[in-house]
Design a protein around this motif. Sequence first.
Motif, PDB file in Angstrom:
ATOM      1  N   THR A   5       0.818  -1.237  -0.010  1.00  0.00           N
ATOM      2  CA  THR A   5      -0.024   0.042   0.010  1.00  0.00           C
ATOM      3  C   THR A   5       0.913   1.403   0.116  1.00  0.00           C
ATOM      4  O   THR A   5       1.849   1.353   0.601  1.00  0.00           O
ATOM      5  CB  THR A   5      -0.963   0.093   1.173  1.00  0.00           C
ATOM      6  N   GLN A   6       0.386   2.221  -0.548  1.00  0.00           N
ATOM      7  CA  GLN A   6       1.137   3.523  -0.713  1.00  0.00           C
ATOM      8  C   GLN A   6       0.015   4.597  -0.180  1.00  0.00           C
ATOM      9  O   GLN A   6      -0.985   4.717  -0.320  1.00  0.00           O
ATOM     10  CB  GLN A   6       1.433   3.913  -2.025  1.00  0.00           C
ATOM     11  N   SER A   7       0.625   5.408   0.701  1.00  0.00           N
ATOM     12  CA  SER A   7      -0.159   6.536   0.952  1.00  0.00           C
ATOM     13  C   SER A   7       0.704   8.042   1.166  1.00  0.00           C
ATOM     14  O   SER A   7       1.789   8.077   1.653  1.00  0.00           O
ATOM     15  CB  SER A   7      -0.651   6.171   2.545  1.00  0.00           C
ATOM     16  N   PRO A   8      -0.060   8.992   0.719  1.00  0.00           N
ATOM     17  CA  PRO A   8      -1.275   9.224   0.237  1.00  0.00           C
ATOM     18  C   PRO A   8      -1.398   8.666  -1.177  1.00  0.00           C
ATOM     19  O   PRO A   8      -0.287   8.319  -1.798  1.00  0.00           O
ATOM     20  CB  PRO A   8      -1.616  10.622   0.270  1.00  0.00           C
ATOM     21  N   ARG A   9      -2.633   8.204  -1.710  1.00  0.00           N
ATOM     22  CA  ARG A   9      -2.522   8.129  -2.999  1.00  0.00           C
ATOM     23  C   ARG A   9      -2.683   9.297  -3.924  1.00  0.00           C
ATOM     24  O   ARG A   9      -2.247   9.158  -5.321  1.00  0.00           O
ATOM     25  CB  ARG A   9      -3.999   7.557  -3.456  1.00  0.00           C
ATOM     26  N   HIS A  10      -3.028  10.427  -3.512  1.00  0.00           N
ATOM     27  CA  HIS A  10      -3.025  11.756  -4.133  1.00  0.00           C
ATOM     28  C   HIS A  10      -2.583  12.807  -3.263  1.00  0.00           C
ATOM     29  O   HIS A  10      -2.985  12.899  -1.991  1.00  0.00           O
ATOM     30  CB  HIS A  10      -4.574  11.934  -4.831  1.00  0.00           C
ATOM     31  N   LYS A  11      -1.824  13.625  -3.691  1.00  0.00           N
ATOM     32  CA  LYS A  11      -1.229  14.874  -2.608  1.00  0.00           C
ATOM     33  C   LYS A  11      -1.065  16.194  -4.007  1.00  0.00           C
ATOM     34  O   LYS A  11      -0.571  15.872  -4.818  1.00  0.00           O
ATOM     35  CB  LYS A  11      -0.222  14.496  -1.959  1.00  0.00           C
ATOM     36  N   ARG A  22       4.685   7.217   1.985  1.00  0.00           N
ATOM     37  CA  ARG A  22       4.823   6.088   2.680  1.00  0.00           C
ATOM     38  C   ARG A  22       4.503   4.879   1.770  1.00  0.00           C
ATOM     39  O   ARG A  22       3.624   4.898   1.162  1.00  0.00           O
ATOM     40  CB  ARG A  22       4.007   6.076   3.982  1.00  0.00           C
ATOM     41  N   CYS A  23       5.231   3.993   1.839  1.00  0.00           N
ATOM     42  CA  CYS A  23       5.066   2.530   1.435  1.00  0.00           C
ATOM     43  C   CYS A  23       5.077   1.584   2.522  1.00  0.00           C
ATOM     44  O   CYS A  23       5.916   1.450   3.089  1.00  0.00           O
ATOM     45  CB  CYS A  23       6.211   2.213   0.225  1.00  0.00           C
ATOM     46  N   HIS A  24       3.982   0.741   2.503  1.00  0.00           N
ATOM     47  CA  HIS A  24       4.054  -0.324   3.536  1.00  0.00           C
ATOM     48  C   HIS A  24       3.707  -1.682   2.880  1.00  0.00           C
ATOM     49  O   HIS A  24       2.929  -1.891   1.980  1.00  0.00           O
ATOM     50  CB  HIS A  24       2.710   0.100   4.534  1.00  0.00           C
ATOM     51  N   GLN A  25       4.343  -2.730   3.418  1.00  0.00           N
ATOM     52  CA  GLN A  25       4.429  -4.175   2.593  1.00  0.00           C
ATOM     53  C   GLN A  25       4.057  -5.160   3.790  1.00  0.00           C
ATOM     54  O   GLN A  25       4.252  -4.616   4.856  1.00  0.00           O
ATOM     55  CB  GLN A  25       5.545  -4.420   1.974  1.00  0.00           C
ATOM     56  N   THR A  26       3.297  -5.958   3.382  1.00  0.00           N
ATOM     57  CA  THR A  26       2.859  -7.181   4.360  1.00  0.00           C
ATOM     58  C   THR A  26       3.431  -8.557   3.940  1.00  0.00           C
ATOM     59  O   THR A  26       3.038  -9.591   4.544  1.00  0.00           O
ATOM     60  CB  THR A  26       1.362  -7.185   4.532  1.00  0.00           C
ATOM     61  N   GLU A  27       4.511  -8.246   3.115  1.00  0.00           N
ATOM     62  CA  GLU A  27       5.082  -9.679   2.239  1.00  0.00           C
ATOM     63  C   GLU A  27       6.344 -10.041   3.158  1.00  0.00           C
ATOM     64  O   GLU A  27       7.076 -10.971   2.827  1.00  0.00           O
ATOM     65  CB  GLU A  27       5.315  -9.580   0.967  1.00  0.00           C
ATOM     66  N   ASN A  28       7.012  -9.050   3.968  1.00  0.00           N
ATOM     67  CA  ASN A  28       8.292  -9.513   4.609  1.00  0.00           C
ATOM     68  C   ASN A  28       9.404  -9.400   3.709  1.00  0.00           C
ATOM     69  O   ASN A  28      10.320 -10.259   3.996  1.00  0.00           O
ATOM     70  CB  ASN A  28       8.254 -10.719   5.535  1.00  0.00           C
ATOM     71  N   GLY A 107       3.338  -1.323  -6.084  1.00  0.00           N
ATOM     72  CA  GLY A 107       2.082  -0.523  -5.360  1.00  0.00           C
ATOM     73  C   GLY A 107       1.283   0.050  -6.423  1.00  0.00           C
ATOM     74  O   GLY A 107       1.558   0.085  -7.574  1.00  0.00           O
ATOM     75  N   PRO A 108       0.148   0.635  -5.852  1.00  0.00           N
ATOM     76  CA  PRO A 108      -0.864   1.420  -6.798  1.00  0.00           C
ATOM     77  C   PRO A 108      -0.461   2.659  -7.263  1.00  0.00           C
ATOM     78  O   PRO A 108      -0.883   3.265  -8.120  1.00  0.00           O
ATOM     79  CB  PRO A 108      -1.971   1.530  -5.887  1.00  0.00           C
ATOM     80  N   GLY A 109       0.698   3.208  -6.533  1.00  0.00           N
ATOM     81  CA  GLY A 109       1.297   4.590  -6.877  1.00  0.00           C
ATOM     82  C   GLY A 109       0.521   5.968  -6.378  1.00  0.00           C
ATOM     83  O   GLY A 109      -0.526   5.524  -5.627  1.00  0.00           O
ATOM     84  N   THR A 110       1.184   6.933  -6.183  1.00  0.00           N
ATOM     85  CA  THR A 110       1.099   8.072  -5.898  1.00  0.00           C
ATOM     86  C   THR A 110       1.064   9.087  -6.584  1.00  0.00           C
ATOM     87  O   THR A 110       2.212   9.477  -7.202  1.00  0.00           O
ATOM     88  CB  THR A 110       1.597   8.401  -4.289  1.00  0.00           C
ATOM     89  N   ARG A 111       0.231   9.953  -6.899  1.00  0.00           N
ATOM     90  CA  ARG A 111       0.250  11.007  -7.952  1.00  0.00           C
ATOM     91  C   ARG A 111       0.394  12.162  -7.018  1.00  0.00           C
ATOM     92  O   ARG A 111      -0.525  12.643  -6.126  1.00  0.00           O
ATOM     93  CB  ARG A 111      -1.208  11.298  -8.863  1.00  0.00           C
ATOM     94  N   LEU A 112       1.527  13.026  -7.390  1.00  0.00           N
ATOM     95  CA  LEU A 112       2.082  14.093  -6.519  1.00  0.00           C
ATOM     96  C   LEU A 112       1.951  15.240  -7.559  1.00  0.00           C
ATOM     97  O   LEU A 112       2.560  15.486  -8.453  1.00  0.00           O
ATOM     98  CB  LEU A 112       3.183  14.024  -6.111  1.00  0.00           C
ATOM     99  N   LEU A 113       1.385  16.323  -7.108  1.00  0.00           N
ATOM    100  CA  LEU A 113       1.305  17.473  -7.812  1.00  0.00           C
ATOM    101  C   LEU A 113       1.935  18.735  -7.260  1.00  0.00           C
ATOM    102  O   LEU A 113       1.293  19.048  -5.876  1.00  0.00           O
ATOM    103  CB  LEU A 113      -0.166  18.079  -8.383  1.00  0.00           C
ATOM    104  N   VAL A 114       2.849  19.427  -7.572  1.00  0.00           N
ATOM    105  CA  VAL A 114       3.670  20.344  -6.766  1.00  0.00           C
ATOM    106  C   VAL A 114       3.043  21.776  -7.428  1.00  0.00           C
ATOM    107  O   VAL A 114       3.721  21.669  -8.668  1.00  0.00           O
ATOM    108  CB  VAL A 114       4.903  20.155  -6.487  1.00  0.00           C
ATOM    109  N   LEU A 115       2.634  22.517  -6.755  1.00  0.00           N
ATOM    110  CA  LEU A 115       2.273  23.805  -7.503  1.00  0.00           C
ATOM    111  C   LEU A 115       3.173  24.921  -7.047  1.00  0.00           C
ATOM    112  O   LEU A 115       3.939  25.122  -6.141  1.00  0.00           O
ATOM    113  CB  LEU A 115       0.763  24.339  -6.955  1.00  0.00           C
TER     114      LEU A 115
END
Lengths: 115, 112
Positions: A5-11, A22-28, A107-115
């Motif tokens: 999982t990745q958080s946040p998904r959008h920022k 953040r990237c979090h895995q449960t696969e060790n 992971g599913p990706g995080t879309r980051l927009l820097v204004l």
Amino acid sequence: DAGITQSPRHKVTETGTPVTLRCHQTENHRYMYWYRQDPGHGLRLIHYSYGVKDTDKGEVSDGYSVSRSKTEDFLLTLESATSSQTSVYFCAISEGSSSGGSTQYFGPGTRLLVL
Amino acid sequence: AQTVTQSQPEMSVQEAETVTLSCTYDTSESDYYLFWYKQPPSRQMILVIRQEAYKQQNATENRFSVNFQKAAKSFSLKISDSQLGDAAMYFCALPGDTPLVFGKGTRLSVIA
């Protein structure tokens, strides 16, 4: 599907502000990676980790730092975000090294927009 | 340094037909692995197929197969009986100075 999982998904953020993804895995899995994806460039490696507290730079590491204090979490920090860091960020994990044939799972990706 | 080149930015195929996506690479290693990843509109990166360079036999996964020519450093992906769900970006990748070096991708459209 690999448990990533990745958080946040959008920022959306402003230039000059710090950002942590953040990237979090449960696969060790031992290895974790941060990539950015931009049109015309494919995926480019930012940093990767080969164990807790063991990290190394990738192709486009300038302006980014990482930390890994636990096996399951890999943090990517933009100390002072710039517009050139607008991108889609992907985390990936693998059990072993890619040179040894281990598959990277994304992971599913995080879309980051820097204004 | 290792490089990966995908010379076809875009391709299209009719549903049920066969299409081949090209990938060439450069490496000084004698033993290595090659990967094809698929990225559908959902953006999720999915492994399609993996090839071990020391194996003579081309890898196959259902409708996906590779034509691996080690001497020519070519690793093309063949998709048979194309389906609408095959529409995606496809990336070729090779371990290198960094864990994986990716090509810039080929966008595949499937025409019904």
